[in-house]
Write a protein that holds these residues in place. Structure first.
Motif, PDB file in Angstrom:
ATOM      1  N   PHE A   1       0.844  -1.195   0.000  1.00 20.87           N
ATOM      2  CA  PHE A   1       0.000   0.000   0.000  1.00 20.87           C
ATOM      3  C   PHE A   1       0.875   1.239   0.000  1.00 20.87           C
ATOM      4  CE2 PHE A   1       1.045  -1.217   4.245  1.00 20.87           C
ATOM      5  CZ  PHE A   1       1.215  -0.046   4.966  1.00 20.87           C
ATOM      6  N   ILE A   2       0.236   2.368  -0.222  1.00 18.05           N
ATOM      7  CA  ILE A   2       0.897   3.687  -0.160  1.00 18.05           C
ATOM      8  C   ILE A   2       0.358   4.403   1.055  1.00 18.05           C
ATOM      9  CG2 ILE A   2       1.170   5.920  -1.291  1.00 18.05           C
ATOM     10  CD1 ILE A   2       0.982   4.497  -3.964  1.00 18.05           C
ATOM     11  N   THR A   3       1.280   4.917   1.869  1.00 23.34           N
ATOM     12  CA  THR A   3       0.884   5.569   3.107  1.00 23.34           C
ATOM     13  C   THR A   3       1.598   6.905   3.248  1.00 23.34           C
ATOM     14  OG1 THR A   3       0.726   5.273   5.505  1.00 23.34           O
ATOM     15  CG2 THR A   3       2.723   4.470   4.462  1.00 23.34           C
ATOM     16  N   GLN A   4       1.076   7.730   4.105  1.00 23.79           N
ATOM     17  CA  GLN A   4       1.645   9.059   4.337  1.00 23.79           C
ATOM     18  C   GLN A   4       2.710   8.970   5.434  1.00 23.79           C
ATOM     19  OE1 GLN A   4      -1.280  12.013   5.247  1.00 23.79           O
ATOM     20  NE2 GLN A   4       0.215  13.582   5.816  1.00 23.79           N
ATOM     21  N   ARG A   5       3.891   9.535   5.146  1.00 20.57           N
ATOM     22  CA  ARG A   5       4.982   9.546   6.100  1.00 20.57           C
ATOM     23  C   ARG A   5       5.619  10.955   6.162  1.00 20.57           C
ATOM     24  NH1 ARG A   5       3.042   5.616   7.657  1.00 20.57           N
ATOM     25  NH2 ARG A   5       3.909   3.504   7.792  1.00 20.57           N
ATOM     26  N   TYR A   6       6.295  11.221   7.288  1.00 17.10           N
ATOM     27  CA  TYR A   6       6.941  12.531   7.455  1.00 17.10           C
ATOM     28  C   TYR A   6       8.411  12.433   7.068  1.00 17.10           C
ATOM     29  CZ  TYR A   6       8.795  16.710   9.715  1.00 17.10           C
ATOM     30  OH  TYR A   6       9.421  17.911   9.966  1.00 17.10           O
TER      31      TYR A   6
ATOM     32  N   ASP B   1       5.375  16.149   4.657  1.00 14.47           N
ATOM     33  CA  ASP B   1       4.750  14.833   4.566  1.00 14.47           C
ATOM     34  C   ASP B   1       4.795  14.352   3.129  1.00 14.47           C
ATOM     35  OD1 ASP B   1       4.118  14.632   7.247  1.00 14.47           O
ATOM     36  OD2 ASP B   1       2.172  15.604   7.021  1.00 14.47           O
ATOM     37  N   VAL B   2       5.122  13.094   2.946  1.00 12.09           N
ATOM     38  CA  VAL B   2       5.198  12.516   1.611  1.00 12.09           C
ATOM     39  C   VAL B   2       4.468  11.173   1.623  1.00 12.09           C
ATOM     40  CG1 VAL B   2       7.377  13.667   1.049  1.00 12.09           C
ATOM     41  CG2 VAL B   2       7.395  11.381   2.100  1.00 12.09           C
ATOM     42  N   PHE B   3       4.109  10.725   0.425  1.00 14.82           N
ATOM     43  CA  PHE B   3       3.531   9.395   0.264  1.00 14.82           C
ATOM     44  C   PHE B   3       4.635   8.417  -0.126  1.00 14.82           C
ATOM     45  CE2 PHE B   3      -0.267  12.018  -0.504  1.00 14.82           C
ATOM     46  CZ  PHE B   3      -1.136  11.421   0.388  1.00 14.82           C
ATOM     47  N   ARG B   4       4.597   7.266   0.545  1.00 14.81           N
ATOM     48  CA  ARG B   4       5.601   6.252   0.279  1.00 14.81           C
ATOM     49  C   ARG B   4       4.944   4.887   0.102  1.00 14.81           C
ATOM     50  NH1 ARG B   4      10.418   7.576   4.654  1.00 14.81           N
ATOM     51  NH2 ARG B   4      10.990   9.646   3.801  1.00 14.81           N
ATOM     52  N   SER B   5       5.554   4.095  -0.754  1.00 13.44           N
ATOM     53  CA  SER B   5       5.092   2.735  -0.944  1.00 13.44           C
ATOM     54  C   SER B   5       5.645   1.864   0.187  1.00 13.44           C
ATOM     55  CB  SER B   5       5.561   2.201  -2.299  1.00 13.44           C
ATOM     56  OG  SER B   5       5.210   0.853  -2.436  1.00 13.44           O
ATOM     57  N   GLN B   6       4.805   0.952   0.671  1.00 14.54           N
ATOM     58  CA  GLN B   6       5.217   0.094   1.778  1.00 14.54           C
ATOM     59  C   GLN B   6       4.661  -1.301   1.573  1.00 14.54           C
ATOM     60  OE1 GLN B   6       4.826   1.949   5.561  1.00 14.54           O
ATOM     61  NE2 GLN B   6       5.055   0.027   6.723  1.00 14.54           N
ATOM     62  N   LYS B   7       5.466  -2.296   1.938  1.00 12.65           N
ATOM     63  CA  LYS B   7       5.058  -3.694   1.835  1.00 12.65           C
ATOM     64  C   LYS B   7       5.401  -4.402   3.141  1.00 12.65           C
ATOM     65  CE  LYS B   7       7.652  -4.295  -1.758  1.00 12.65           C
ATOM     66  NZ  LYS B   7       8.362  -5.008  -2.836  1.00 12.65           N
ATOM     67  N   ASN B   8       4.475  -5.259   3.577  1.00 14.75           N
ATOM     68  CA  ASN B   8       4.780  -6.048   4.772  1.00 14.75           C
ATOM     69  C   ASN B   8       4.009  -7.370   4.745  1.00 14.75           C
ATOM     70  OD1 ASN B   8       2.127  -5.628   5.862  1.00 14.75           O
ATOM     71  ND2 ASN B   8       2.796  -3.640   6.656  1.00 14.75           N
ATOM     72  N   TYR B   9       4.495  -8.262   5.557  1.00 11.38           N
ATOM     73  CA  TYR B   9       3.877  -9.585   5.733  1.00 11.38           C
ATOM     74  C   TYR B   9       3.609  -9.791   7.224  1.00 11.38           C
ATOM     75  CZ  TYR B   9       3.589 -14.655   6.259  1.00 11.38           C
ATOM     76  OH  TYR B   9       3.186 -15.921   6.600  1.00 11.38           O
TER      77      TYR B   9
END
Length: 495
Positions: free
Chosen positions: A80-85, A92-100
Motif C-alpha cells: 500500500f501507499i501511506t503518508q509519512r513525514y 509529509d510525503v507518500f511512500r510505498s510500503q510492503k509487509n507480511y
C-alpha cells in the motif's frame, strides 16, 4: 445418555422392516401400538424433533463450561501507499510500503451466569516483516492476559437462560411423550377400523352362506307350496344382496388393511389380521388426581410457563435498555516485542487495561417507553393465556374421564346386546328352517345381529380412545400407577 437414546431410536427404526411383502401378520392392539411407536413415520418425526431439542439443551449446558478457542491468521501480505513525514525536507510525503504479517492466539472464556459477564484468559503471538529499502522482522507476544468483562446495570441474558432453558427442555421431553400418546390414539382408530371391516367381512361371508342355504331350503318349500313365490323371490334377492355386500366388505377390508399397514410402516401388501381385545376390566380414575397429574405433566402448560418466562425476560431487557448502561472491562497481563522469537518471551512487560464505557439515551421520542409497554402487555397476555389453558385442560380431563366411565358401561351393555342378538338370530333361523318363522322375522334378526356386532366394536374403540386420551392429557399410566415421564427416563437412562 444421548448414545443410549440413539441406540433406542436405532432399534425403533429397525421395526419398519418387521413385515415382508405379502406376509400374514396377526396383531393385538398392544402389538399395533408398540409397532407404531417404533416404526411409524409419525414416531420418526417426533423422535427427530425431540433429538433437535435435546441438542439445544446440550448446547445450553456446554455454554456453562469453559470454552477454548484458537484464532489464526497464518499469512497476510499488504502492499500500500501511506503518508509519512520526511525529516530532511520537513514535509509529509507518500511512500510505498510492503509487509507480511502472521498471528495466532489461544483464548479461554468462562461465563459467569449470576453476574452476566465472563472471564477470559488469552495468549497470542504476532509476526511482522517489512520489505523495501530497509527490511526488518519483529515478534510481539502476549504470554498471558487475564481479564473480566460485563455490563454493570444492563440486561443479563445468562440469568434468564438458566431459568428458561430447563423449562424449555422439560417441555420438549414431555411434548415428545405427549405426541407418542397421540400416535397411540391414531393407532386405536386404524386398528378398530380394520377390526370393524374384518367383522363386516366375516358377517358378509356368513350371511352369503346362510342366504344361499335359506334360498335352497326356500326352493324346496316352494315346490310343496309351503311358501309363496314372493317369499322365494325375497330369499333370492337376499342372496344377491349378500354377494354384493361381501364384495363391498372385501374392498373395505383391503382399504382398512392398507391404512393400518401404511401407518405402522409395514409393507402395504401385508395380510394383517387384528385380534379384537376382550372386554376390558372396569376401574375408576379419580378426577382430582387426574387433574393434578395433568397440571404437573401436560406440555401445553409448560409451553405457557415458558412463554411467561420469555415475556418476563423481554420486559427485563426492554427496561434495561430504556436506562443508561455501563460496561466495565479490566485485564492484566504481559507483553514484549523483539526481533527474535525467543527474545519476545524474555522479560515481558506488565500490560494493564481498565475501561468503563457508558451509554446514555437522551431523546428517542418515546421509542424505549413503547418497547417497555409492549413487553409488559405481552407478559399480561401470556399470563392470562396460561390460566385459560389450565382451565381448558381441567375441563378436558373432566369430560374425558366422564366419557371413559360411560364407555365402560357401554362396553358391558354392548357385550350383552351382542350375545342376545346372536342367540335371537340363531333361534329365528332354526324356526324359519322348520317353518315357524317368516322371512321378515329372519331379516330383522339378522340386521339386529349385525348392528350389535358393529356397536360392540365401536364401543371398544371409544373405550380405548378415551383411555389413551386420558393418558395423553395427564401423561400418567393409571394401569401401573406411574407417571409416563418417569417410565421414559428409565427407558433411555436419564437421571
Amino acid at each position: 445418555m444421548y448414545k443410549k437414546l440413539l441406540n433406542i431410536l436405532l432399534v425403533m427404526s429397525c421395526g419398519i422392516f418387521g413385515a415382508a411383502a405379502g406376509e400374514r401378520v396377526t396383531l393385538t392392539l398392544g402389538d399395533a401400538i408398540r409397532m407404531a411407536n417404533d416404526s411409524s413415520l409419525a414416531s420418526f418425526r417426533y423422535q427427530n424433533l425431540y433429538a433437535s431439542n435435546y441438542w439445544q439443551w446440550r448446547t445450553f449446558r456446554a455454554n456453562r463450561l469453559p470454552s477454548l478457542s484458537m484464532d489464526l491468521t497464518p499469512a497476510r501480505y499488504n502492499r500500500f501507499i501511506t503518508q509519512r513525514y520526511n525529516y530532511d525536507e520537513d514535509i509529509d510525503v507518500f511512500r510505498s510500503q510492503k509487509n507480511y504479517m502472521a498471528s495466532g492466539g489461544l483464548s479461554v472464556t468462562q461465563n459467569v451466569d449470576f453476574l452476566g459477564g465472563y472471564f477470559y484468559l488469552e495468549s497470542s503471538l504476532e509476526y511482522l516483516r517489512n520489505f523495501g529499502s530497509y527490511t526488518s522482522n519483529q515478534f510481539s507476544s502476549i504470554p498471558v492476559r487475564m481479564g473480566y468483562r460485563q455490563s454493570l446495570i444492563g440486561f443479563n441474558p445468562f440469568r434468564w437462560e438458566r431459568k428458561i432453558e430447563p423449562v424449555k427442555y422439560e417441555r420438549a421431553r414431555r411434548e415428545f411423550i405427549y405426541n407418542m400418546e397421540s400416535v397411540s390414539e391414531q393407532v386405536v382408530t386404524y386398528f378398530f377400523s380394520l377390526a370393524l371391516a374384518q367383522s363386516e367381512y366375516r358377517l358378509a361371508q356368513d350371511n352369503l352362506v346362510s342366504s344361499d342355504t335359506l334360498y335352497t331350503i326356500g326352493e324346496r318349500r316352494f315346490r310343496i307350496a309351503a311358501i309363496s313365490q314372493a317369499d322365494l323371490l325375497t330369499l333370492k334377492l337376499d342372496r344377491v344382496n349378500a354377494e354384493n355386500t361381501l364384495e363391498n366388505a372385501r374392498i373395505n377390508l383391503k382399504r382398512a388393511r392398507f391404512a393400518l399397514a401404511s401407518f405402522l410402516g409395514m409393507d402395504t401388501d401385508s395380510e394383517i389380521e387384528v385380534r379384537t381385545p376382550g372386554t376390558p376390566s372396569a376401574f375408576d380414575i379419580p378426577l382430582d388426581f387426574a387433574i393434578t397429574q395433568a397440571r404437573e405433566n401436560n406440555p401445553r402448560l409448560l409451553e405457557h410457563r415458558q412463554l411467561v418466562l420469555e415475556a418476563r425476560r423481554d420486559l427485563s431487557k426492554a427496561k434495561a435498555e430504556s436506562r443508561f448502561n455501563a460496561t466495565v472491562n479490566a485485564s492484566v497481563g504481559f507483553n514484549q516485542v523483539a526481533n527474535k522469537l525467543g527474545d519476545a518471551y524474555n522479560n515481558p512487560m506488565r500490560q494493564d487495561l481498565v475501561s468503563v464505557s457508558v451509554s446514555i439515551p437522551l431523546i428517542d421520542w418515546g421509542v424505549r417507553k413503547g418497547k417497555v409497554n409492549t413487553a409488559r402487555n405481552t407478559l399480561n397476555v401470556a399470563e392470562i393465556a396460561g390460566r385459560q389453558e389450565e382451565l381448558s385442560i381441567d375441563q378436558d380431563v373432566t369430560i374425558t374421564i366422564s366419557e371413559f366411565a360411560t364407555q365402560q358401561q357401554l362396553v358391558a351393555s354392548a357385550v350383552e346386546a351382542l350375545d342376545l342378538a346372536e342367540m335371537a338370530y340363531s333361534q329365528t333361523r332354526r324356526r324359519f328352517i322348520i317353518g315357524k318363522a317368516d322371512i321378515n322375522s329372519l331379516t330383522l334378526a339378522l340386521n339386529r345381529q349385525q348392528e350389535a356386532s358393529r356397536n360392540y366394536i365401536n364401543s371398544l374403540q371409544n373405550y380405548w380412545l378415551s383411555y389413551y386420551k386420558i393418558r395423553k392429557l395427564t401423561l400418567f399410566d393409571f394401569e401401573f400407577n406411574t407417571p409416563i415421564p418417569v417410565m421414559f427416563d428409565n427407558a433411555i437412562g436419564l437421571d
